[in-house]
Design a protein around this motif. Structure first.
Motif, short mmCIF file in Angstrom:
data_model
loop_
_atom_site.label_atom_id
_atom_site.label_comp_id
_atom_site.label_asym_id
_atom_site.label_seq_id
_atom_site.Cartn_x
_atom_site.Cartn_y
_atom_site.Cartn_z
N ARG A 254 0.85 -1.18 0.00
CA ARG A 254 0.00 0.00 0.00
C ARG A 254 0.89 1.22 0.00
NH1 ARG A 254 -5.09 0.97 -1.59
NH2 ARG A 254 -6.33 2.25 -0.17
N GLY A 255 0.58 2.20 -0.86
CA GLY A 255 1.38 3.40 -0.97
C GLY A 255 0.65 4.62 -0.42
N TYR A 256 1.35 5.41 0.40
CA TYR A 256 0.80 6.63 0.97
C TYR A 256 1.67 7.82 0.60
CZ TYR A 256 -2.23 3.84 4.04
OH TYR A 256 -3.18 2.98 4.54
N LEU A 257 1.03 8.94 0.29
CA LEU A 257 1.74 10.19 0.08
C LEU A 257 1.29 11.18 1.15
CD1 LEU A 257 3.52 12.16 -1.54
CD2 LEU A 257 1.47 12.75 -2.87
N LEU A 258 2.23 11.65 1.97
CA LEU A 258 1.95 12.65 2.97
C LEU A 258 2.53 13.97 2.48
CD1 LEU A 258 2.99 10.69 6.22
CD2 LEU A 258 0.88 10.51 4.87
N ALA A 274 3.51 3.03 12.50
CA ALA A 274 4.40 1.92 12.89
C ALA A 274 4.00 1.35 14.24
CB ALA A 274 5.85 2.40 12.92
N ASN A 275 3.69 2.20 15.21
CA ASN A 275 3.27 1.73 16.54
C ASN A 275 1.90 1.07 16.49
OD1 ASN A 275 5.59 2.61 17.93
ND2 ASN A 275 4.80 4.68 18.10
N TYR A 276 1.03 1.54 15.62
CA TYR A 276 -0.32 0.98 15.50
C TYR A 276 -0.30 -0.43 14.92
CZ TYR A 276 -5.27 0.70 14.14
OH TYR A 276 -6.58 0.31 13.98
N LEU A 277 0.52 -0.62 13.87
CA LEU A 277 0.60 -1.92 13.20
C LEU A 277 1.71 -2.81 13.75
CD1 LEU A 277 0.16 -0.80 9.47
CD2 LEU A 277 -1.59 -1.70 11.01
N ASN A 278 2.60 -2.23 14.57
CA ASN A 278 3.79 -2.95 15.04
C ASN A 278 4.69 -3.36 13.87
OD1 ASN A 278 5.09 -3.57 17.41
ND2 ASN A 278 4.28 -5.62 17.57
N PHE A 279 4.86 -2.46 12.93
CA PHE A 279 5.69 -2.67 11.75
C PHE A 279 7.03 -1.94 11.94
CE2 PHE A 279 2.59 -3.61 8.01
CZ PHE A 279 2.02 -4.63 8.75
N ASP A 280 8.12 -2.56 11.46
CA ASP A 280 9.42 -1.89 11.43
C ASP A 280 9.41 -0.80 10.36
OD1 ASP A 280 10.51 -3.48 13.42
OD2 ASP A 280 11.22 -4.99 12.01
N ARG A 305 5.91 -7.18 6.60
CA ARG A 305 5.26 -6.40 7.66
C ARG A 305 6.15 -5.24 8.07
NH1 ARG A 305 0.89 -8.80 9.91
NH2 ARG A 305 1.12 -7.63 11.85
N SER A 306 6.46 -4.39 7.10
CA SER A 306 7.35 -3.26 7.35
C SER A 306 6.86 -2.04 6.59
CB SER A 306 8.78 -3.60 6.94
OG SER A 306 8.86 -3.88 5.57
N ILE A 307 7.40 -0.89 6.97
CA ILE A 307 7.08 0.39 6.34
C ILE A 307 8.35 0.95 5.72
CG2 ILE A 307 6.20 2.73 6.70
CD1 ILE A 307 4.77 1.67 9.20
N LEU A 308 8.30 1.22 4.43
CA LEU A 308 9.43 1.83 3.74
C LEU A 308 9.13 3.31 3.57
CD1 LEU A 308 12.14 1.01 2.35
CD2 LEU A 308 10.88 1.07 0.22
N VAL A 309 10.01 4.16 4.07
CA VAL A 309 9.77 5.61 4.07
C VAL A 309 10.78 6.30 3.16
CG1 VAL A 309 9.69 7.69 5.48
CG2 VAL A 309 8.85 5.52 6.40
N GLU A 363 2.84 -7.64 2.68
CA GLU A 363 2.35 -6.77 3.74
C GLU A 363 3.30 -5.61 3.98
OE1 GLU A 363 -0.19 -7.60 7.83
OE2 GLU A 363 1.17 -9.13 7.03
N ARG A 364 3.58 -4.88 2.90
CA ARG A 364 4.48 -3.74 3.00
C ARG A 364 3.74 -2.44 2.73
NH1 ARG A 364 9.53 -6.27 -0.23
NH2 ARG A 364 10.62 -7.22 1.51
N ILE A 365 4.12 -1.41 3.45
CA ILE A 365 3.58 -0.08 3.25
C ILE A 365 4.72 0.83 2.82
CG2 ILE A 365 2.56 1.92 4.41
CD1 ILE A 365 1.02 -0.01 6.17
N ILE A 366 4.49 1.59 1.75
CA ILE A 366 5.48 2.54 1.25
C ILE A 366 4.92 3.94 1.47
CG2 ILE A 366 6.87 3.28 -0.71
CD1 ILE A 366 6.46 0.53 -1.95
#
Length: 519
Positions: A254-258, A274-280, A305-309, A363-366
């Motif tokens: 899933r991709g997010y733009l802030l 990250a704290n909500y999902l417990n993702f690195d 199960r990680s977040i790429l920023v 299960e990755r978030i970008i």
């Protein structure tokens, strides 16, 4: 002692004596075999004897090694987590450990200690064993570290052979699912960053991590409540749709733009997710990457199960393959600078977030952040790359009330109405409001200080608008002057060409006249 009792006593004594004699003979035989028989013959006897005994055994033994080649054995790791929670008072020896990055003390079964687990009313005997092996070194792509090993660890599982199908189809899957859930619950969220000096070779980069101790939570985030609820629902929906993503043939990401001005809480929102999902979190700094191949390698080494920023995507690196003619000429004049610049192209980056390589993991978030959404290439903004666009706005009245509650435990105050009126008139970021609230522990003093800051901020904003307007007018005049200069240069060029044509015509006429005079 009565005759029957005496008879039983003598029989027990005879049995114990016989067992002792057999054990002593076995030890002597073992010692003689070890000292006088070749190793090959010893192995032959050992395996022959074990095979003979196994013919009469009703039990089956499975060995689960710690690793398979260069990869960790997932079942071994799962059994370590599963059995730790099953430890009972029957166990007499435990291994206790705590690494620097862990927040808790871990206990596991000690070497050669046996433990009985019961699943579906079936008994399973577990034992941790180890044997010495030749020392070897290998590089783990999962942990990106160089490891030296001289022991081979394994979990030995023994059970009645009639339950083999139960073990393979139910028991092992149950252990894997249990350990995954437990591991996620007890997980310490980590922040990974690029380390240029910790790769497989000195020319490569890799990830290094620290614990993420950021306290940001959705409950304390000074965001518009509707936007906050929208984000949380989207995250819940994403993590619950594993099978759906597989069904439609789409990578589970899933991709997010802030986007928004600095200080509006983009980094705090990332930490809250990250704290909500417990993702690195993997913090990707594009300027540290040399090429598209390095980018792909770093992607493959990130965990599920990680977040790429990617922060400040608009200014972290120039992602343009489609240069204009003028840009191409400018690039040609800067070959030396370009040789030292990062070689990440727009096509390589898009393949990284939406191409074949984006499917390397689940299960990755970008998350991308930018202060100027309008400066991004349109190719980056389409769904599938940046699915959800979240505008991080200036502070709102509801955001201020949440900050006042967080910092001073206030839900109402006689200055709230005046402050909210200021917020509607003056653009101020949540970070600026928080900074003012932190300046004093007395709520009255802090709120009055915030009102004074609004007055200063209003003047600064007005001055900034005047400067921006003057700068805009200056640029407009420069642009107009450049256009006029181009027009004048064009006219001068035309006049010069006209004069040149007249001169050529005069010279031609003069030449013809001279020829006529000669004739």
């Amino acid at each position: 002692m009565s005759p029957p009792t005496k008879s039983k006593y003598e029989m027990a004594k005879t049995v114990v004596s016989t067992i002792g004699s057999v054990a002593a003979a076995a030890m002597v035989a073992r010692s003689v075999a070890r000292d006088y028989l070749p190793p090959e013959f010893q192995d032959y006897l050992y395996f022959g004897l074990r095979g003979f005994i196994n013919k009469f055994s009703t039990h089956l033994t499975m060995v689960i090694y710690e690793s398979e080649g260069l990869s960790d054995n997932e079942i071994y790791n799962a059994t370590q987590i599963y059995l730790t929670d099953r430890i009972s008072n029957d166990i007499h020896r435990l291994k206790v450990s705590k690494s620097t990055n862990d927040n808790k003390i871990n206990t596991t079964i000690e070497l050669n200690e046996e433990f009985t687990d019961i699943y579906n009313e079936v008994k399973f005997m577990w034992r941790l064993v180890s044997k010495k092996t030749p020392t070897r070194e290998y590089f783990s792509y999962e942990t990106m570290t160089q490891t030296t090993k001289s022991d081979e660890w394994s979990m030995v599982l023994t059970f009645h052979r009639k339950h083999k199908d139960l073990v393979m189809n139910e028991y092992f899957p149950f252990i894997l699912n249990y350990s995954k859930t437990k591991n996620q619950q007890d997980k310490t969220v980590k922040l990974f960053t690029i380390d240029k000096n910790n790769g497989y070779s000195k020319y490569e980069t890799s990830w290094t991590s620290v614990n993420l101790d950021h306290p940001s939570k959705f409950a304390t985030l000074a965001m518009d409540p509707d936007v906050k609820e929208k984000v949380m629902k989207d995250l819940d929906r994403f993590v619950a749709r594993r099978e759906y993503y597989r069904k439609v043939g789409k990578a589970w990401k899933r991709g997010y733009l802030l986007y928004g001005p600095p200080g509006t809480g983009k980094s705090s929102l990332i930490a809250a997710i990250a704290n909500y999902l417990n993702f690195d979190i993997y913090d990707l700094e594009l300027t540290d990457i040399k090429s598209n191949s390095d980018l792909r390698r770093l992607l493959v080494s990130t965990a599920n199960r990680s977040i790429l920023v990617v922060e400040d995507i608009d200014c972290s690196v120039q992602l343009h393959d489609r240069d204009t003619v003028e840009e191409a000429k400018a690039s040609a004049r800067k070959k030396d600078d370009d040789a030292a610049a990062p070689k990440i192209t727009l096509s390589g980056f898009l393949n990284f977030i939406d191409g074949l390589w984006s499917g390397c993991g689940d299960e990755r978030i970008i998350i991308f952040t930018t202060n100027r959404k309008d400066k991004l290439d349109p190719a980056l903004l389409r769904p599938g790359r940046m699915d959800v666009h979240i505008h991080m706005s200036y502070c709102t009245p509801s955001g201020f009330r949440l900050l006042a509650s967080n910092y001073h435990n206030l839900t109402q105050h006689n200055l709230f109405e005046e402050i909210e009126n200021w917020i509607r008139k003056v653009e101020i970021t949540p970070a600026e409001v928080a900074e003012q609230l932190l300046k004093d522990d007395d709520p009255d003093i802090a709120l009055r200080g915030l009102i004074e800051f609004f007055e200063v901020k209003k003047k600064e904003n007005e001055e900034a608008k005047i400067k921006a307007q003057e700068e805009e007018e200056r640029l407009a005049k420069e642009k107009e002057k450049m256009q006029q200069d181009k027009l004048v240069a064009k006219e001068d060029n035309l006049d010069a060409k006209e004069d040149e044509k007249k001169q050529e015509s005069n010279e031609s006429n003069k030449s013809e006249s001279d020829e006529n005079d000669d004739n």
